[in-house]
Design a protein around this motif. Sequence first.
Motif, PDB file in Angstrom:
ATOM      1  N   GLY A 176       0.838  -1.194   0.000  1.00  0.00           N
ATOM      2  CA  GLY A 176       0.000   0.000   0.000  1.00  0.00           C
ATOM      3  C   GLY A 176       0.878   1.250   0.000  1.00  0.00           C
ATOM      4  O   GLY A 176       1.846   1.320  -0.742  1.00  0.00           O
ATOM      5  N   HIS A 216      -4.164  -0.386   0.884  1.00  0.00           N
ATOM      6  CA  HIS A 216      -4.705  -1.555   0.203  1.00  0.00           C
ATOM      7  C   HIS A 216      -5.269  -2.535   1.225  1.00  0.00           C
ATOM      8  O   HIS A 216      -4.606  -2.837   2.222  1.00  0.00           O
ATOM      9  CB  HIS A 216      -3.631  -2.265  -0.607  1.00  0.00           C
ATOM     10  CG  HIS A 216      -3.233  -1.539  -1.845  1.00  0.00           C
ATOM     11  ND1 HIS A 216      -2.341  -2.063  -2.758  1.00  0.00           N
ATOM     12  CD2 HIS A 216      -3.589  -0.335  -2.333  1.00  0.00           C
ATOM     13  CE1 HIS A 216      -2.171  -1.206  -3.749  1.00  0.00           C
ATOM     14  NE2 HIS A 216      -2.909  -0.144  -3.508  1.00  0.00           N
ATOM     15  N   ARG A 252      -9.037   2.302  -3.493  1.00  0.00           N
ATOM     16  CA  ARG A 252      -7.837   2.470  -2.667  1.00  0.00           C
ATOM     17  C   ARG A 252      -7.478   3.945  -2.525  1.00  0.00           C
ATOM     18  O   ARG A 252      -6.355   4.353  -2.792  1.00  0.00           O
ATOM     19  CB  ARG A 252      -6.665   1.700  -3.272  1.00  0.00           C
ATOM     20  CG  ARG A 252      -6.468   2.000  -4.753  1.00  0.00           C
ATOM     21  CD  ARG A 252      -5.514   1.069  -5.462  1.00  0.00           C
ATOM     22  NE  ARG A 252      -5.389   1.490  -6.852  1.00  0.00           N
ATOM     23  CZ  ARG A 252      -4.253   1.878  -7.422  1.00  0.00           C
ATOM     24  NH1 ARG A 252      -3.141   1.907  -6.718  1.00  0.00           N
ATOM     25  NH2 ARG A 252      -4.222   2.225  -8.682  1.00  0.00           N
ATOM     26  N   TYR A 270      -4.282   5.060  -0.653  1.00  0.00           N
ATOM     27  CA  TYR A 270      -3.002   4.903  -1.347  1.00  0.00           C
ATOM     28  C   TYR A 270      -2.535   6.250  -1.880  1.00  0.00           C
ATOM     29  O   TYR A 270      -1.364   6.614  -1.733  1.00  0.00           O
ATOM     30  CB  TYR A 270      -3.166   3.902  -2.484  1.00  0.00           C
ATOM     31  CG  TYR A 270      -1.922   3.678  -3.316  1.00  0.00           C
ATOM     32  CD1 TYR A 270      -1.021   2.672  -2.991  1.00  0.00           C
ATOM     33  CD2 TYR A 270      -1.656   4.468  -4.430  1.00  0.00           C
ATOM     34  CE1 TYR A 270       0.120   2.458  -3.757  1.00  0.00           C
ATOM     35  CE2 TYR A 270      -0.518   4.268  -5.195  1.00  0.00           C
ATOM     36  CZ  TYR A 270       0.363   3.265  -4.859  1.00  0.00           C
ATOM     37  OH  TYR A 270       1.492   3.067  -5.611  1.00  0.00           O
ATOM     38  N   HIS A 284       0.278   8.302   0.475  1.00  0.00           N
ATOM     39  CA  HIS A 284       1.469   7.684  -0.109  1.00  0.00           C
ATOM     40  C   HIS A 284       2.758   8.355   0.341  1.00  0.00           C
ATOM     41  O   HIS A 284       3.688   7.690   0.815  1.00  0.00           O
ATOM     42  CB  HIS A 284       1.367   7.677  -1.629  1.00  0.00           C
ATOM     43  CG  HIS A 284       2.250   6.650  -2.250  1.00  0.00           C
ATOM     44  ND1 HIS A 284       3.551   6.904  -2.600  1.00  0.00           N
ATOM     45  CD2 HIS A 284       2.044   5.352  -2.534  1.00  0.00           C
ATOM     46  CE1 HIS A 284       4.098   5.803  -3.092  1.00  0.00           C
ATOM     47  NE2 HIS A 284       3.207   4.853  -3.062  1.00  0.00           N
TER      48      HIS A 284
END
Length: 465
Positions: free
Chosen positions: A85, A88, A312, A315, A319
């Motif tokens: 991920g 995820h 997702r 993500y 991130h």
Amino acid sequence: MSQPQQAVPPPAGTRFRADRIDGPDRAGQATAYRQAGLRLADHVFTVPLDHHRPDGEQIEVFAREVTAPGPTAAERPWLLYLEGGPGHPAPRPTDSQLEGGWLARAAHDYRVLLLDQRGTGRSTPLNRQTLPLVGTPRHQAERLPFYRADSIVRDAELIRRQLTGGRPWSVLGQSFGGFCAVTYLSLAPEGLSEVFLAGGLPGLDADAEAVYRAAYPRMERKNTAYYARYPEDEEQARAIGRYLWEHKVVLPGGILLTVEAFQSLGILLGTADGAARLHYLMEGALLSGCRGPELSDAFQHQAQSLLSFAARPLYAVLHESAYAQDERPTAWAAERVRARFPQFDAGAALASPHARLLFTGETIHPWHFHVDPALRPLHDTAHLLAEDASWTPLYDKAVLAANEVPTRAVVYQDDLYVDAGDSLRTAAAIRGARTVVTGEHEHDGLAASGTAVLDLLLAPDRADG
């Protein structure tokens, strides 16, 4: 940052759910169902949003247990699986995946627990539909740091104590799940009996900017290999890029397909069959319709599926925060670093008759929150998060240097997503960690290789130390 608004906590305790009833387990608490000869049981746990305020707001975390039936099944050690991920959910195994894959292999030796990390899958969801319940974008941005690796580890510790009676368990981390496992080794090594890492050794000092300075050259190498394999795709990619430069294309699910969004399909190049998938996607992309050249419906449908963050969203949102460990904002690192690599500039490439249009990889940019309807409502929240300068460390070098937990890692030689050099430096910093470096697999090797990568992890004599 200030604390998020508090919600009424749900009832405490653990709930168990199942589909086909196979009878209660030996504790009389859970029911199970069977799939491809394996026993699956669904668990829901209640955990604090903020583990430093255990009596505050509560959220749910879902996990699915997978075990091969047998007289000793209940006595097998637990193996917690942490997915990549961030953002995820754990895999939803089909019959074909269970038959002969790593999970079926592991389920004969362990009681495998597939964790939907907080905010994902069947855990209390965090997305464009639920985040507004928290309040303003500022309130949302204040909540999101509770969804990083340190909170995921603390969730796992609460779950471990409920399931194992306090005994330590094994952890298998794939990609970002491996990052979480290294955080676990830092925060709560007493909860671990052994750790397995598949493409998941993070750089202990690598902030988001450093990660992308190393990543763009790897992306360029992947492009070179791709175009060497499919030389005809150089002109096809340019033709698609020119079309997108001259036309506004909105995909069936609402994504605005810009040239930059098209370039981001290069994320496929880090997987075992990704180059072939990208080639087949592009080969039927353009056709001559009643209005002249246009993008085929088939291409648009597939591109929508590949580009959407609807399943997702975390993500995209979290991130770069996954790399933040000090009082510096991430400030859209991938976007800033990209400017230092002009070969990825689509406009310049299309203006030159000989330049390649290069695909990008695992990068998140401000424009993602403009082109994707699943992310647009989170635009202001994402920008506030990128400005946050209150991050805390995720790894403890002193604890890792004194590590006593058996730790084994597979490092992929030219991993598109995780820098192999960073991984090997981290392996050297974890006392007793053993590594296997392989060029036979891409980043998805655990899932794509059947049992080959898991076999490497379970066979420490194969490690190079």
